[in-house]
Enzyme design. Structure first.
Site, PDB file in Angstrom:
ATOM      1  N   ASP A 306       0.555   5.550   1.333  1.00  0.00           N
ATOM      2  CA  ASP A 306       1.460   6.378   1.084  1.00  0.00           C
ATOM      3  C   ASP A 306       1.460   6.351  -0.130  1.00  0.00           C
ATOM      4  O   ASP A 306       0.836   5.260  -1.092  1.00  0.00           O
ATOM      5  CB  ASP A 306       2.893   5.793   1.853  1.00  0.00           C
ATOM      6  CG  ASP A 306       4.466   6.352   1.737  1.00  0.00           C
ATOM      7  OD1 ASP A 306       4.126   7.491   1.298  1.00  0.00           O
ATOM      8  OD2 ASP A 306       4.529   5.544   2.829  1.00  0.00           O
ATOM      9  N   GLU A 512      14.651   6.379   2.525  1.00  0.00           N
ATOM     10  CA  GLU A 512      13.874   5.648   2.464  1.00  0.00           C
ATOM     11  C   GLU A 512      14.783   4.205   2.174  1.00  0.00           C
ATOM     12  O   GLU A 512      15.779   4.255   3.051  1.00  0.00           O
ATOM     13  CB  GLU A 512      12.679   6.033   1.607  1.00  0.00           C
ATOM     14  CG  GLU A 512      12.342   6.478   1.817  1.00  0.00           C
ATOM     15  CD  GLU A 512      10.918   7.236   0.799  1.00  0.00           C
ATOM     16  OE1 GLU A 512       9.363   6.437   0.637  1.00  0.00           O
ATOM     17  OE2 GLU A 512      10.796   7.671  -0.448  1.00  0.00           O
TER      18      GLU A 512
END
Length: 628
Positions: A306, A512
Site C-alpha cells: 500500500d 481511510e
C-alpha cells in the site's frame, strides 16, 4: 594491451550492445509468456530489476527519473490528476509521455500505470461515479457489479490507464471503521459474490486457465487488484490500520475467503494491508504473503504494497528504513509503492542484495511476477493508449448503469407509521413539496470520499452528475412546486403548507483513517433538520452515509426512512424509486445497530439485537399512492 587488441575489444562491446535486444525472444508476441519472461529476466541488470519493483507517484515521474532508475510503475494517488480539470486527452498525453520515456531505456520495458478507481474512475473530471461498495452490496446483484467493472475499465482505458486498485474485498465487521463503505458487506458470502467486479474489469477467465494465473482479456480491460490483504476489515474497535486479533481459522473463514474467489477469477495483483494480524504487520508477514498467498493459494500475479506501506512496519514510520525494505521484500512483496522516497528504497534494496541479505532468487521471483502481468496485459505489444476509447469517459451508457445501481442499492427501512399508512412511492403530482437537508443539493456529499479528491469534496461544480434535488425536480409533475431549504426554520415550516417533505441528510465525505468514528451520530445539523421537519410535515428521510448511523432516537417521527448509502453521481436513481418508476428492492448489506455500545455486532452473533437485521429491506411496487 596493444592498440589492435583495444580496438577489437571496443568493436566487440559495441557489437554486443547493438545486438543486446535485436531478435530478443521477449519482443516476440508469438512466443509463450513464460519464455518471454525468462528471456527478458536474463538480460536485466540488478538496477533494472529493482526499478521494476518500484512504483512512484506521477509527480515524481519525470522522463529522467523513469529512464535513470528504470521505473516499473507509476501511480496517481487519490486526488492526483496531472493537472486540475484535465480531460481524458490530457491524461492520455501525459501517461503516453511517461511510457515513451520507459520505452527509450535499454530494454524498453513499459511502465504499468495504476490508479484508485474504487467506485468508477473516481479521480477524473466528469467520469461516471458509481455507488460505493456498501451500496452495491445492498443490491445483491453480481451481474450489475460485473457491468460496473466493464464500464470502469473502459473509462480508465479512456485516460490511458491499464491498472486499477480495485476491488476492496474486505468483510467489514465494525462500522466504526473509516473504510467500511469500501466493503460490500459484513457477510463473507456477499463479498465473494461481489468479486464479479474482477471479471468485469479484466474479462472472464478462460475455462482452461490454470488456477492463480492472472488474466486480462485485452485493450478494453484493465488489471485488477484485490485489497487489502488480509484482515484490514477486522481491526480492533474499527480503528484503521489497527490489529486484527483472531485465530487462523477466523482469519480464513471470514477475511481470507474472498481472496480465494478473487484468485480463482484471475485477479492480477493483491495489495497488502497496513494492518496487523495478532500483532504482526502484514507488510512483513512472510507466512501469509509467501507461504499462504503465493504457495498455498498458488497466486501467480504480483503482490503490491500500500501507499508508503513498508514505512509503517516500524513505529514511528520510516524509522530504520533499511529494515523495512528487508522485511517487506523478504516477506514476499513484489512491487513497492514508494511515492516519494524511491531513491532511498532503490539504494537500500541494492545494498541488501549486494551483501546477500536478500537473495537474487527473491528479486527474480518479484520481477518475474511483474513482467508476467505486463506481458499478459499486452503492454509490451501495445504500450500506448487507444485514443479511440477517449469518448468512453462518463458516457451515457455508463451513467445509465450507475443510475440502475443507485436504484438497486436503496434500502427501504420504514414505510409509514403503520402498515395501513404507507408513504412510498410518493405522488409526482402535488401542490407543494419541501426538499430539505444539507445533502439534497450536494453532489460531493452524495459521492463521498475517493471522489476527485481522496477525502471527497463539497458542492456541485467539481464533476458531472445529478444531485438528488435536481433529480426530484426532473421527476415531479410540472405543476408541482418544489421548495428547497437546506436548513429550514420553524417559521418556514409552519407557513409552508407542504403536502410532504423529502429530508436528505448524512455524513460528510471522508476516506481511510479520517473516517474512523466512535459515536456514529448523524452530523450536525442532520438530526435537528429531521426533528424540525418531521414534527410538522409528512416526511421521507433519505440518509446519505457509508454505514449505518444512530437513528433510533428519530425513527418514530419519520414517516419513511431510506438508506441511500453513497450513491455517486447519478442522483436520478434516487428519485426513480422514491416516486415509483421502480420499486425498492435493496437489502441491508450490514446490521443496523440500535446503539454503538452494541458494536461490533454482526449477523450470527450470540447477542444479536439490531434495530434492523442484516438482509432487511422493505419492497414497493411501481404505483405511487394517490395522495398523502
Amino acid at each position: 594491451m596493444g592498440l589492435v587488441n583495444k580496438f577489437m575489444l571496443l568493436l566487440f562491446l559495441l557489437l554486443c550492445c547493438s545486438m543486446s535486444t535485436k531478435g530478443a525472444l521477449y519482443k516476440n508476441p508469438k512466443i509463450p509468456i513464460r519464455v518471454r519472461v525468462s528471456d527478458l529476466l536474463k538480460r536485466m541488470t540488478i538496477a533494472e530489476k529493482i526499478g521494476q519493483m518500484s512504483q512512484i507517484e506521477r509527480l515524481n515521474a519525470t522522463d529522467d527519473v523513469i529512464k535513470n532508475y528504470y521505473i516499473g510503475s507509476v501511480l496517481s494517488g487519490g486526488g492526483s490528476p496531472p493537472l486540475p480539470n484535465d480531460t481524458a486527452t490530457d491524461w492520455v498525453e501525459r501517461i503516453d509521455a511517461m511510457q515513451k520515456a520507459a520505452l527509450s531505456t535499454r530494454l524498453g520495458i513499459p511502465i504499468i500505470y495504476g490508479i484508485d478507481a474504487v467506485h468508477g474512475h473516481n479521480n477524473v473530471l466528469n467520469a461516471t461515479i458509481f455507488p460505493h461498495n456498501v451500496g452495491l452490496g445492498a443490491s445483491r446483484d453480481p451481474d450489475l457489479v460485473k457491468r460496473i467493472g466493464q464500464a470502469t475499465a473502459l473509462e480508465a482505458r479512456a485516460t490511458g490507464i491499464p491498472y486499477v486498485f480495485a476491488p476492496c474485498v474486505a468483510v467489514c465487521r465494525d462500522p466504526r471503521w473509516g473504510r467500511c463503505y469500501e466493503s460490500y458487506s459484513e457477510d463473507t458470502d456477499v463479498v465473494r459474490q461481489m468479486t464479479e467486479l474482477i471479471p468485469g474489469l479484466q474479462g472472464d477467465v478462460p475455462p482452461d486457465s490454470p488456477k492463480g494465473v492472472p488474466y486480462v482479456a485485452g485493450g478494453k480491460n484493465v488489471a485488477a487488484c484485490a485489497k487489502h490483504y488480509v484482515g484490514d476489515d477486522g481491526a480492533h474497535n474499527g480503528i484503521d490500520e489497527n490489529n486484527t486479533a483472531t485465530s487462523f481459522h477466523g482469519l480464513l473463514s471470514i477475511h481470507m475467503a474472498p481472496y480465494y474467489t478473487a484468485i480463482k477469477k484471475g485477479v492480477s495483483t493483491v495489495m497488502v494491508s497496513y494492518s496487523s494480524w495478532n500483532g504482526d504487520k502484514m507488510h512483513a508477514n512472510h507466512f501469509l504473503v509467501t507461504d499462504f498467498l503465493k504457495n498455498k493459494l498458488r497466486f501467480r500475479g504480483f503482490v503490491i504494497s500500500d501507499w508508503q506501506g513498508i514505512d509503517r512496519i516500524t513505529s514511528p514510520p520510516y524509522n530504520n528504513y533499511t529494515y523495512s525494505v528487508l522485511a517487506s521484500v523478504t516477506a514476499g512483496i513484489d512491487m513497492i509503492m514508494i511515492p516519494y522516497n524511491y531513491t532511498d528504497f532503490i539504494n537500500d534494496l541494492t545494498y541488501l542484495v549486494k551483501y546477500n541479505f536478500i537473495p537474487m532468487t527473491r528479486i527474480d521471483d518479484a520481477v518475474s511476477r511483474i513482467l508476467r502481468v505486463k506481458f499478459l496485459m499486452g503492454l509490451f505489444d501495445k504500450p500506448f493508449a487507444d485514443r479511440s476509447l477517449i469518448n468512453q469517459l462518463g458516457n451515457q451508457k455508463h451513467r445509465e448503469i450507475a443510475r440502475e445501481a443507485v436504484r438497486k442499492s436503496l434500502v427501504l427501512l420504514k414505510n409509514g407509521k403503520s402498515p395501513n399508512e404507507t408513504v412510498l412511492p410518493l405522488p409526482k403530482k402535488s401542490k407543494k413539496i419541501l426538499v430539505a437537508g444539507t445533502h439534497a443539493d450536494n453532489l460531493g456529499y452524495q459521492c463521498g470520499g475517493w471522489t476527485i479528491a481522496r477525502q471527497g469534496l463539497s458542492g456541485n461544480n467539481f464533476t458531472a452528475g445529478t444531485s438528488i434535488l435536481q433529480a426530484i425536480k426532473n421527476t415531479v409533475h410540472p405543476t408541482t412546486e418544489v421548495v428547497f431549504s437546506e436548513r429550514p426554520t420553524s417559521s418556514d415550516l409552519s407557513d409552508g403548507k407542504y403536502d410532504y417533505a423529502v429530508v436528505v441528510v448524512g455524513e460528510l465525505p471522508y476516506a481511510e483513517t479520517a473516517g474512523d468514528n466512535m459515536n456514529l451520530t448523524i452530523p450536525v445539523p442532520g438530526a435537528r433538520t429531521i426533528r424540525r421537519v418531521c414534527r410538522v410535515v409528512k416526511c421521507v428521510v433519505v440518509l446519505i452515509s457509508g454505514r449505518p448511523l444512530v437513528v433510533q432516537p428519530y425513527i418514530e417521527m419519520m414517516d419513511a426512512f431510506v438508506a441511500a448509502w453513497l450513491p455517486g453521481s447519478e442522483g436520478q436513481g434516487v428519485a426513480d424509486v422514491l416516486f415509483g418508476d421502480y420499486g425498492f428492492t435493496g437489502k441491508l448489506p450490514r446490521t443496523w445497530f440500535k446503539s454503538v455500545d452494541q458494536l461490533p455486532m454482526n449477523v450470527g452473533d450470540k447477542d444479536y439485537d439490531p434495530l434492523f437485521p442484516f438482509g432487511y429491506g422493505l419492497t414497493t411496487g411501481t404505483e405511487p399512492i394517490k395522495s398523502i
